[in-house]
Design a protein around this motif. Structure first.
Motif, PDB file in Angstrom:
ATOM      1  N   ILE A   1     -29.449 -11.964 -14.017  1.00  0.00           N
ATOM      2  CA  ILE A   1     -28.674 -13.185 -14.315  1.00  0.00           C
ATOM      3  C   ILE A   1     -29.354 -14.225 -14.681  1.00  0.00           C
ATOM      4  N   PHE A   2     -30.490 -14.482 -14.332  1.00  0.00           N
ATOM      5  CA  PHE A   2     -31.250 -15.696 -14.791  1.00  0.00           C
ATOM      6  C   PHE A   2     -31.922 -15.240 -15.978  1.00  0.00           C
ATOM      7  N   SER A   3     -32.676 -14.144 -16.112  1.00  0.00           N
ATOM      8  CA  SER A   3     -33.382 -13.935 -17.383  1.00  0.00           C
ATOM      9  C   SER A   3     -32.242 -14.033 -18.238  1.00  0.00           C
ATOM     10  N   VAL A   4     -31.109 -13.457 -18.309  1.00  0.00           N
ATOM     11  CA  VAL A   4     -29.982 -13.589 -19.439  1.00  0.00           C
ATOM     12  C   VAL A   4     -29.802 -14.882 -19.655  1.00  0.00           C
TER      13      VAL A   4
ATOM     14  N   ILE B   1     -37.996 -17.672 -12.821  1.00  0.00           N
ATOM     15  CA  ILE B   1     -37.683 -16.797 -13.889  1.00  0.00           C
ATOM     16  C   ILE B   1     -36.841 -17.187 -15.098  1.00  0.00           C
ATOM     17  N   TYR B   2     -35.967 -18.365 -14.972  1.00  0.00           N
ATOM     18  CA  TYR B   2     -35.188 -19.091 -15.978  1.00  0.00           C
ATOM     19  C   TYR B   2     -36.119 -19.307 -16.986  1.00  0.00           C
ATOM     20  N   PHE B   3     -37.129 -20.372 -16.389  1.00  0.00           N
ATOM     21  CA  PHE B   3     -38.007 -20.899 -17.385  1.00  0.00           C
ATOM     22  C   PHE B   3     -38.904 -19.843 -18.174  1.00  0.00           C
ATOM     23  N   TYR B   4     -39.263 -18.976 -17.282  1.00  0.00           N
ATOM     24  CA  TYR B   4     -40.321 -17.871 -17.911  1.00  0.00           C
ATOM     25  C   TYR B   4     -39.454 -17.248 -19.009  1.00  0.00           C
TER      26      TYR B   4
END
Length: 108
Positions: A63-66, A30-33
């Protein structure tokens, strides 16, 4: 329709057997996406709520999208801005002159 439910059941069993590893893999994904700013993040948020539960899935996704979006912003501001400024220097100077000359007219 049964194929979709069978696929989700297999994924759910796989995640339950390797819970911490699956959370770590999802966090990285989700972070890299989000960093690449690809469309369809909402579907990943819904998927995380289905797989990890409503509250944990929500926290992980938000959190990880932000963090991914913030990383994209910082990379584009500090690294890519100098590249684009060199590439479009003449056009940027023209736009700055127009804004400086008639900034009040642009606001109105």
């Amino acid at each position: 329709m049964d194929t979709i439910f069978n696929f989700l059941f297999i994924i759910n069993n796989l995640i339950e057997s390797n819970y911490l590893i699956s959370i770590l893999i999802y966090l990285i994904f989700i972070y890299f996406y989000s960093f690449l700013s690809l469309p369809g993040v909402v579907f990943l948020w819904v998927f995380s709520g289905f797989v990890f539960g409503t509250y944990l899935g929500y926290l992980i996704s938000i959190i990880f999208s932000v963090l991914g979006f913030l990383s994209l912003f910082l990379v584009s501001k500090f690294i890519l801005s100098s590249y684009f400024y060199k590439f479009f220097k003449n056009k940027i100077i023209k736009i700055k002159k127009i804004i400086h000359k008639s900034s009040y007219e642009i606001l109105i």
